[in-house]
Design a protein around this motif. Structure first.
Motif, PDB file in Angstrom:
ATOM      1  N   ILE A 165      -3.357   4.940  -1.326  1.00  0.00           N
ATOM      2  CA  ILE A 165      -4.196   5.783  -0.466  1.00  0.00           C
ATOM      3  C   ILE A 165      -3.738   7.224  -0.670  1.00  0.00           C
ATOM      4  CG2 ILE A 165      -4.903   6.318   1.891  1.00  0.00           C
ATOM      5  CD1 ILE A 165      -4.342   3.424   2.634  1.00  0.00           C
ATOM      6  N   TRP A 166      -4.715   8.096  -0.945  1.00  0.00           N
ATOM      7  CA  TRP A 166      -4.396   9.486  -1.283  1.00  0.00           C
ATOM      8  C   TRP A 166      -5.171  10.431  -0.378  1.00  0.00           C
ATOM      9  CZ3 TRP A 166      -4.970  11.582  -7.005  1.00  0.00           C
ATOM     10  CH2 TRP A 166      -4.378  12.844  -7.102  1.00  0.00           C
ATOM     11  N   PRO A 167      -4.616  10.834   0.777  1.00  0.00           N
ATOM     12  CA  PRO A 167      -5.262  11.847   1.611  1.00  0.00           C
ATOM     13  C   PRO A 167      -5.169  13.224   0.953  1.00  0.00           C
ATOM     14  CG  PRO A 167      -3.753  10.494   2.897  1.00  0.00           C
ATOM     15  CD  PRO A 167      -3.451  10.245   1.450  1.00  0.00           C
ATOM     16  N   VAL A 219       0.858  -1.188   0.000  1.00  0.00           N
ATOM     17  CA  VAL A 219       0.000   0.000   0.000  1.00  0.00           C
ATOM     18  C   VAL A 219       0.890   1.233   0.000  1.00  0.00           C
ATOM     19  CG1 VAL A 219      -1.768   1.298   1.244  1.00  0.00           C
ATOM     20  CG2 VAL A 219      -1.838  -1.212   1.232  1.00  0.00           C
ATOM     21  N   LEU A 220       0.754   2.074  -1.012  1.00  0.00           N
ATOM     22  CA  LEU A 220       1.492   3.327  -1.077  1.00  0.00           C
ATOM     23  C   LEU A 220       0.581   4.467  -0.630  1.00  0.00           C
ATOM     24  CD1 LEU A 220       3.343   2.964  -4.512  1.00  0.00           C
ATOM     25  CD2 LEU A 220       4.047   2.138  -2.248  1.00  0.00           C
ATOM     26  N   ILE A 221       1.065   5.289   0.301  1.00  0.00           N
ATOM     27  CA  ILE A 221       0.297   6.424   0.795  1.00  0.00           C
ATOM     28  C   ILE A 221       0.989   7.706   0.349  1.00  0.00           C
ATOM     29  CG2 ILE A 221      -0.778   7.498   2.797  1.00  0.00           C
ATOM     30  CD1 ILE A 221      -0.378   4.949   4.348  1.00  0.00           C
ATOM     31  N   ILE A 222       0.270   8.525  -0.421  1.00  0.00           N
ATOM     32  CA  ILE A 222       0.837   9.792  -0.875  1.00  0.00           C
ATOM     33  C   ILE A 222       0.150  10.927  -0.119  1.00  0.00           C
ATOM     34  CG2 ILE A 222       1.501   8.904  -3.117  1.00  0.00           C
ATOM     35  CD1 ILE A 222      -1.013  10.100  -4.269  1.00  0.00           C
ATOM     36  N   GLY A 223       0.485  12.162  -0.451  1.00  0.00           N
ATOM     37  CA  GLY A 223      -0.153  13.279   0.226  1.00  0.00           C
ATOM     38  C   GLY A 223       0.837  14.347   0.638  1.00  0.00           C
TER      39      GLY A 223
END
Length: 387
Positions: free
Chosen positions: A169-171, A101-105
């Motif tokens: 996942i893109w907050p 899972v890659l989380i950017i933001g």
């Protein structure tokens, strides 16, 4: 009798020595000019950036390089995208039992004033989630400070192929959508060609001729012209040993400064002085949609990230120092409608964190606040991970 040759006159020796020195100096100068010319024509910095001791001699960094005081952070800010990614733990091959899972933001994802174990990615990893097929859910922190969807899009384009994600996942938050903020980030200025490529590919309403984009002349592309960038590549590797020994990449003050509670009686949002209807000229939904298209078939979760809600003076006018109520309420409604027709999971978690769990800005969380965010998000992910 054998004749002996007379020693050369000192003036003759000096002349010979100066001629030799002159020839050597001229050859060295020509070699230096040739090397600089070849370097400028080849433009090898992106290739050099992929050469890294991280994930080989040193462990990969848990977040992208960014630092204000290198000697205290064991970190630094640079603009070479391949080097930044090569230093990150997401550059290592995906394990057979790993659900990636890659989380950017923005800086909230990156973890401002948080240790790596307390960031959103770190807290998710601590929960021990499993995918439906039994693979371990492993979250990677690919957030980067400054709120801009265009900056996020550049990172999406950079990391997708090498990151090999099973989910992204893109907050996001309203400030990320501000049209005027999209091209403010120096990372975009220094990577003009990739950003211009994205503007053209997706027909973005952004100015590809923005004067802040850095277009270097041939002399500026030489070793001399790019000496700072070359030094940054070396510095990044040099800090690897300190990172490996300490796991430290951010100097966290004690005490941490707190966000503003009592607010001005001001209804403006950025350069919009009074309440009015927000439009596509104000909010960069085209950039968000470009990111969705670029991510493609990879499952995508877009999160309206938690923010501080003040109960102090003028809190009936503003939620916090970032947002007047009229602007933020419109944004939530517009975002929900824009994503309704898209094949993404949308989570609106804007008000789930108690006010006490925010630090210096309306979006930076304490470790406890980030844990609450991760647990809420994990509950949603658990349902998505089921067959």
């Amino acid at each position: 009798m054998q004749e002996r040759s007379l020693p050369a006159h000192p003036d003759e020796l000096a002349s010979v020595n100066w001629r030799l020195i002159g020839r050597i100096s001229l050859k060295a100068l020509l070699l230096f000019v040739a090397l600089n010319l070849v370097f400028a024509l080849a433009r090898p910095l992106d290739t050099l950036g992929q050469v890294s001791l991280y994930n080989i001699l040193f462990p990969g960094r848990a977040r992208l390089p960014y630092g204000e005081i290198p000697s205290e952070d064991y970190n630094l800010t640079l603009h070479n995208l391949p080097a930044m990614l090569a230093a990150h733990e997401a550059a290592r091959p995906k394990a057979a039992d790993e659900y990636r899972v890659l989380i950017i933001g923005d800086s909230a994802t990156w973890g401002w004033f948080l240790e790596n174990r307390h960031t959103l990615a770190g807290q998710i990893n601590a929960l021990g989630l499993r995918a439906a097929d039994g693979r371990r859910v492993v979250a990677y922190n690919l957030g980067y400070p400054v709120m801009s969807l265009a900056k996020d899009l550049l990172w999406i384009d950079t990391m997708l192929e090498k990151g090999n994600p099973d989910m992204v996942i893109w907050p996001v938050t309203l400030q990320s959508f501000a049209r005027g903020r999209q091209l403010e980030h120096p990372l975009l200025h220094e990577n003009a060609d990739p950003m211009r490529g994205l503007i053209a590919r997706y027909g973005l309403a952004l100015d590809a001729s923005d004067p802040r984009f850095r277009d270097r002349t041939l002399p500026e592309e030489t070793i001399v012209g790019r000496r700072r960038d070359l030094a940054d590549l070396l510095r990044l590797q040099a800090w690897g040993l300190a990172w490996a020994a300490t796991g430290r990449d951010q100097a966290i003050p004690d005490p941490i400064p707190l966000r503003q509670t009592n607010l001005e009686a001001d209804e403006s949002w950025l350069d919009i002085p009074v309440p009015r209807a927000l439009t596509a000229d104000d909010l960069a939904f085209d950039v968000l949609m470009a990111g969705i298209k670029r991510i493609g078939d990879v499952p995508l979760v877009i999160v309206n990230e938690p923010m501080y809600i003040s109960d102090g003076a003028n809190s009936h006018i503003r939620y916090n120092s970032f947002y007047p109520r009229w602007a933020y309420d419109q944004y939530r409604d517009l975002l929900s409608k824009a994503l309704a027709a898209e094949d993404v999971i949308y989570l609106d978690l804007w008000d789930i964190i108690p006010a006490a769990e925010f630090t210096d800005t309306p979006v930076h969380l304490t470790p406890v606040g980030t844990q609450l965010f991760a647990e809420q998000l994990a509950g949603e992910l658990a349902q998505l991970l089921q067959p």
